[in-house]
Write a protein that holds these residues in place. Sequence first.
Motif, PDB file in Angstrom:
ATOM      1  N   LEU A 104       0.958  -1.135   0.075  1.00  0.00           N
ATOM      2  CA  LEU A 104      -0.114   0.084   0.111  1.00  0.00           C
ATOM      3  C   LEU A 104       0.762   1.211  -0.110  1.00  0.00           C
ATOM      4  N   ASN A 105       1.869   1.313   0.953  1.00  0.00           N
ATOM      5  CA  ASN A 105       2.704   2.537   0.898  1.00  0.00           C
ATOM      6  C   ASN A 105       3.820   2.680  -0.481  1.00  0.00           C
ATOM      7  N   ILE A 106       4.057   1.345  -0.891  1.00  0.00           N
ATOM      8  CA  ILE A 106       4.701   1.577  -2.153  1.00  0.00           C
ATOM      9  C   ILE A 106       3.683   2.173  -3.251  1.00  0.00           C
ATOM     10  N   ALA A 107       2.698   1.711  -3.266  1.00  0.00           N
ATOM     11  CA  ALA A 107       1.575   2.195  -4.347  1.00  0.00           C
ATOM     12  C   ALA A 107       1.295   3.727  -4.117  1.00  0.00           C
ATOM     13  N   LYS A 108       1.335   4.140  -2.873  1.00  0.00           N
ATOM     14  CA  LYS A 108       1.118   5.630  -2.609  1.00  0.00           C
ATOM     15  C   LYS A 108       2.373   6.568  -3.121  1.00  0.00           C
ATOM     16  N   ASN A 109       3.437   5.837  -3.064  1.00  0.00           N
ATOM     17  CA  ASN A 109       4.752   6.751  -2.932  1.00  0.00           C
ATOM     18  C   ASN A 109       5.291   6.416  -4.417  1.00  0.00           C
ATOM     19  N   THR A 110       4.507   5.817  -5.319  1.00  0.00           N
ATOM     20  CA  THR A 110       5.263   5.453  -6.673  1.00  0.00           C
ATOM     21  C   THR A 110       4.290   6.244  -7.708  1.00  0.00           C
ATOM     22  N   LYS A 111       4.936   7.258  -8.228  1.00  0.00           N
ATOM     23  CA  LYS A 111       4.213   8.222  -9.007  1.00  0.00           C
ATOM     24  C   LYS A 111       3.664   7.555 -10.459  1.00  0.00           C
ATOM     25  N   THR A 112       4.493   6.506 -10.733  1.00  0.00           N
ATOM     26  CA  THR A 112       4.044   6.015 -12.020  1.00  0.00           C
ATOM     27  C   THR A 112       2.977   4.897 -12.113  1.00  0.00           C
ATOM     28  N   VAL A 113       2.627   4.344 -10.807  1.00  0.00           N
ATOM     29  CA  VAL A 113       1.605   3.327 -10.728  1.00  0.00           C
ATOM     30  C   VAL A 113       0.573   3.794  -9.703  1.00  0.00           C
ATOM     31  N   GLU A 114      -0.795   3.330  -9.843  1.00  0.00           N
ATOM     32  CA  GLU A 114      -1.733   3.448  -8.957  1.00  0.00           C
ATOM     33  C   GLU A 114      -1.764   2.343  -8.206  1.00  0.00           C
ATOM     34  N   TYR A 115      -1.447   1.388  -8.561  1.00  0.00           N
ATOM     35  CA  TYR A 115      -1.560  -0.154  -7.724  1.00  0.00           C
ATOM     36  C   TYR A 115      -0.588  -0.917  -7.743  1.00  0.00           C
ATOM     37  N   ILE A 116      -0.241  -1.859  -6.830  1.00  0.00           N
ATOM     38  CA  ILE A 116       0.859  -2.576  -6.954  1.00  0.00           C
ATOM     39  C   ILE A 116       0.130  -4.056  -6.396  1.00  0.00           C
ATOM     40  N   PHE A 117       0.513  -5.166  -7.147  1.00  0.00           N
ATOM     41  CA  PHE A 117      -0.184  -6.502  -6.550  1.00  0.00           C
ATOM     42  C   PHE A 117       1.346  -7.110  -5.437  1.00  0.00           C
ATOM     43  N   PHE A 118       0.544  -7.766  -4.342  1.00  0.00           N
ATOM     44  CA  PHE A 118       1.515  -8.205  -3.531  1.00  0.00           C
ATOM     45  C   PHE A 118       2.011  -9.623  -3.948  1.00  0.00           C
ATOM     46  N   ASP A 119       3.200  -9.606  -3.808  1.00  0.00           N
ATOM     47  CA  ASP A 119       3.902 -11.124  -4.032  1.00  0.00           C
ATOM     48  C   ASP A 119       4.954 -11.308  -3.169  1.00  0.00           C
ATOM     49  N   LYS A 120       5.437 -12.490  -3.407  1.00  0.00           N
ATOM     50  CA  LYS A 120       6.620 -12.975  -2.447  1.00  0.00           C
ATOM     51  C   LYS A 120       8.006 -11.988  -2.706  1.00  0.00           C
ATOM     52  N   LYS A 121       8.094 -11.767  -4.195  1.00  0.00           N
ATOM     53  CA  LYS A 121       9.250 -11.041  -4.644  1.00  0.00           C
ATOM     54  C   LYS A 121       9.196  -9.459  -3.889  1.00  0.00           C
ATOM     55  N   LEU A 122       8.117  -9.043  -3.586  1.00  0.00           N
ATOM     56  CA  LEU A 122       7.909  -7.852  -3.223  1.00  0.00           C
ATOM     57  C   LEU A 122       8.397  -7.676  -1.785  1.00  0.00           C
ATOM     58  N   MET A 123       7.812  -9.017  -1.032  1.00  0.00           N
ATOM     59  CA  MET A 123       8.156  -8.990   0.514  1.00  0.00           C
ATOM     60  C   MET A 123       9.757  -9.116   0.675  1.00  0.00           C
ATOM     61  N   ASP A 124      10.461 -10.028  -0.505  1.00  0.00           N
ATOM     62  CA  ASP A 124      11.763 -10.203  -0.426  1.00  0.00           C
ATOM     63  C   ASP A 124      12.560  -8.927  -0.576  1.00  0.00           C
TER      64      ASP A 124
END
Length: 285
Positions: A1-21
């Motif tokens: 959620l925080n990454i999606a809020k702070n990334t200007k180029t996207v409005e949403y991000i899907f959570f997956d294991k790579k993101l957690m890593d």
Amino acid sequence: LNIAKNTKTVEYIFFDKKLMDKLEYAKKIESMFYKALENEEFQVYFQPKISLNNYQLAGAEALCRWFHNGKILPPDSFIPILEQSKAICFLDFYMLEHTCMNIRKWLDRGLNAVKVSVNLSRRNLGDMDLLDNILRIIDKYSVPHKYIEIELTETAVDVNFDELKKIVLGLQKEGISTSVDDFGMGYSSLSLIRELPWNVLKIDKSFLPEDMSDKKTTQKLIMLKHVVAMAQDIGLECIVEGIETIDQIKFLKENNCFLAQGFYFDKPMPVREFEDKLAKNPSKD
């Protein structure tokens, strides 16, 4: 959620294991950093800058390498993480101090020292004492100001322009060179080089294609040619980074750009190896 809020180029991000890593790795780097700084795990490597007039050493860039538990961590594995916080500022000044220590050593040994450029993150530009802090370190080692160049990335335009102007003018007044690093990589503003008294324009390697004969590269080469001409017409020294082929060198020389940096000449090298180059470098006097 925080990454999606702070990334200007996207409005949403899907959570997956790579993101957690990725998040876990960033936390690990942040937790290791200050102890590593204290233990001096960071080492200065120097990448030569070459004069295309005589193919002699004309300068160098100080680059950071992190040695941890017998391994070298590549810069792109930790620099972007540190740039997300003020941690990068501590690393910048660590690099400046160790660069000055080496220059002082070279001068004391009678080596033909060259000007060394040190990167300064835009994160530093909010510091009211930035100029004083830079000068304090340089003068602590009695390094003549002509041997230091401060590189600011082109993306520094996204900070307060008045702050940027203040530091560039202040360094200029003290006889310390300043350069626009990675010019052309971001969204360039001509006011950046029109309004400020830079000494050097460092053109990003993306302007210079590997295959110079490819017709698709024509537009890039036309742009590079005119950027070099513009820089020189307004009195800026011009250097292109990322040089890897003889055809690239020929193009630069044909267009009156006589400073280059890249793997064709040398990769970043440890201090002792660079000192061997200094020992062989003819005096400019």
